[in-house]
Write an enzyme that holds these catalytic residues in place. Sequence first.
Site, PDB file in Angstrom:
ATOM      1  N   GLY A 240      -1.773   0.706  -1.968  1.00 54.07           N
ATOM      2  CA  GLY A 240      -0.335   0.816  -1.761  1.00 54.07           C
ATOM      3  C   GLY A 240       0.165  -0.430  -1.080  1.00 54.07           C
ATOM      4  CG  HIS A 241       0.296  -3.929  -2.301  1.00 54.17           C
ATOM      5  ND1 HIS A 241      -0.017  -4.727  -3.370  1.00 54.17           N
ATOM      6  CD2 HIS A 241      -0.833  -3.764  -1.606  1.00 54.17           C
ATOM      7  CE1 HIS A 241      -1.297  -5.027  -3.316  1.00 54.17           C
ATOM      8  NE2 HIS A 241      -1.816  -4.451  -2.263  1.00 54.17           N
TER       9      HIS A 241
ATOM     10  CD  GLN B 229      -8.732   0.023  -2.993  1.00 50.32           C
ATOM     11  OE1 GLN B 229      -9.390  -0.516  -3.853  1.00 50.32           O
ATOM     12  NE2 GLN B 229      -7.607   0.640  -3.277  1.00 50.32           N
TER      13      GLN B 229
ATOM     14  CG  ASP C  79      -4.091   0.219   4.573  1.00 49.67           C
ATOM     15  OD1 ASP C  79      -3.650   0.285   3.417  1.00 49.67           O
ATOM     16  OD2 ASP C  79      -4.723   1.136   5.125  1.00 49.67           O
TER      17      ASP C  79
ATOM     18  CE  LYS D 282      -5.464  -5.702  -0.303  1.00 48.54           C
ATOM     19  NZ  LYS D 282      -5.645  -4.853   0.874  1.00 48.54           N
TER      20      LYS D 282
HETATM   21  P1  IMP Z   1     -10.861   6.323  -2.549  1.00 47.37           P
HETATM   22  O1  IMP Z   1     -10.693   4.873  -2.858  1.00 47.37           O
HETATM   23  O2  IMP Z   1      -9.618   7.131  -2.755  1.00 47.37           O
HETATM   24  O3  IMP Z   1     -12.054   6.901  -3.228  1.00 47.37           O
HETATM   25  O4  IMP Z   1     -11.168   6.434  -0.974  1.00 47.37           O
HETATM   26  C1  IMP Z   1     -12.368   5.908  -0.399  1.00 47.37           C
HETATM   27  C2  IMP Z   1     -12.090   5.289   0.967  1.00 47.37           C
HETATM   28  O5  IMP Z   1     -11.292   4.114   0.786  1.00 47.37           O
HETATM   29  C3  IMP Z   1     -11.296   6.166   1.925  1.00 47.37           C
HETATM   30  O6  IMP Z   1     -11.726   5.881   3.252  1.00 47.37           O
HETATM   31  C4  IMP Z   1      -9.872   5.701   1.745  1.00 47.37           C
HETATM   32  O7  IMP Z   1      -9.071   5.974   2.882  1.00 47.37           O
HETATM   33  C5  IMP Z   1     -10.110   4.228   1.568  1.00 47.37           C
HETATM   34  N1  IMP Z   1      -9.035   3.563   0.807  1.00 47.37           N
HETATM   35  C6  IMP Z   1      -8.834   3.578  -0.522  1.00 47.37           C
HETATM   36  N2  IMP Z   1      -7.784   2.830  -0.862  1.00 47.37           N
HETATM   37  C7  IMP Z   1      -7.326   2.290   0.270  1.00 47.37           C
HETATM   38  C8  IMP Z   1      -6.268   1.367   0.568  1.00 47.37           C
HETATM   39  O8  IMP Z   1      -5.558   0.873  -0.308  1.00 47.37           O
HETATM   40  N3  IMP Z   1      -6.101   1.049   1.871  1.00 47.37           N
HETATM   41  C9  IMP Z   1      -6.907   1.540   2.848  1.00 47.37           C
HETATM   42  N4  IMP Z   1      -7.911   2.373   2.618  1.00 47.37           N
HETATM   43  C10 IMP Z   1      -8.128   2.751   1.347  1.00 47.37           C
END
Ligand code: IMP
Length: 429
Positions: free
Chosen positions: A40-41, A223, A13, A16
């Site tokens: 998510g962008h 991420q 977040d 990017k």
């Molecule tokens: P997962 O990727 O859904 O397995 O989540 C694992 C961890 O990564 C959790 O803490 C999510 O909140 C975090 N996470 C996954 N994708 C994002 C993102 O795009 N932005 C921020 N945090 C993310």
Amino acid sequence: MPATVVIGAQWGDEGKGKVVDLLAERSDVVARYQGGNNAGHTIVADEQVYKLHLVPSGILYPGTICVIGNGTVVDPGALVTEIDGLEERGVSLDGLKLSGNAHLIMPYHVMLDGAAEMRLGRFSIGTTRRGIGPCYEDKAARVGIRAQDLLDPKILVRKLEVALEAKNEILEKLWGMPRLEPERVAEDQLRYAERLRPFIDDTALIIDEALRDGKRVLFEGAQGTMLDIDHGTYPFVTSSNPTAGAACTGTGIGPTRIDRVLGVTKAYVTRVGEGPFPTELDDDDGRRMLERGNEFGTTTGRQRRCGWLDLVALRYAARLSGMTGLALTKLDVLSGFERVKLCVAYRDRDGNRLTVFPYHQTVFHGCTPEYEELPGWHEDLSDCRELDDLPPRARAYVERISEAVEVPITLIGTGQGRHQVIDVVDVTG
Ligand code: IMP
């Protein structure tokens, strides 16, 4: 010829999407290399807001090739919804390419993600529950379903039979959920197959050819560094490598092809989900960041945890990805603070001062921040387009960050809009 990787330097977040969107304007190819629709962008273009989860941000520029690489995990239903939504708004999808080797998120991955989080209870990771982890698990276990399987219905059913043999036991016996029939799952997926077929391709070859032709290729990380499965705050991480090295394995090009690595960091820090966060604030400063920065997740709508910028973690991120430049986003959010703080070191439980990010989780979990305070600024930055437009105190803040991280700041975000940015250096050159 520049091939540039854009990575998140924090917990995701970082903004990017906006940076990639800006650089995509000057790129011929934009490629995603890991993650899935957990990302998510939000992009604001021509006063329109676009929320992208899987499709690379370059899609808003006609003629740009947008690759969803082999290292990503793709929920076919989510991708079709995103494609349809973009087409309805007049965005051309002609440049979209999906790697035949990308793994697909199946309905049972989503079910298992939710079930695992429930089982962990207060130890849960706070995943996005999009099935990301279980899909990567199956990839490693060699029972995954890939995009290319959508093109061969017989193979698809056979692979689903193998995958579901074990999954059904788990779903039924462990979670009391209904068994899934391979034929039914295949039937649902094949509906998406017709829509996705034109996009499935040999994307490693497409990128190689682009690089050989001297085209500009942008690798878009999802991420952030601190969510990296190897280098992040394990187990509170995602299941892939958001760090720059994965751009190679996740798209199928060699490390010698990469010229630049641009890290993206907010001017402060946010995190969604569980896990340690040394500079987290539970006070008016944190609430101010939350409100002014509109810190709610694009994917899950969750409120983000906020804190002061952590230079120890940022230096770590710069090192892990070999950053050549840093984009500092949302500097405008910090206008109006009496003073701004930068975490320059940690104190461990024994009072030792640490300036290098500790490798041991027990040490990290016990760390408290040591801050350096700088005077804040009150001016609105939303119209700043040149470094010289910045009030001296904001500029001093930016310069202090660059000096501490030993990476030049190449972009500064001063507002939500596409052109609310100070373009210090043309990083795609
Ligand atoms: P997962 O990727 O859904 O397995 O989540 C694992 C961890 O990564 C959790 O803490 C999510 O909140 C975090 N996470 C996954 N994708 C994002 C993102 O795009 N932005 C921020 N945090 C993310």
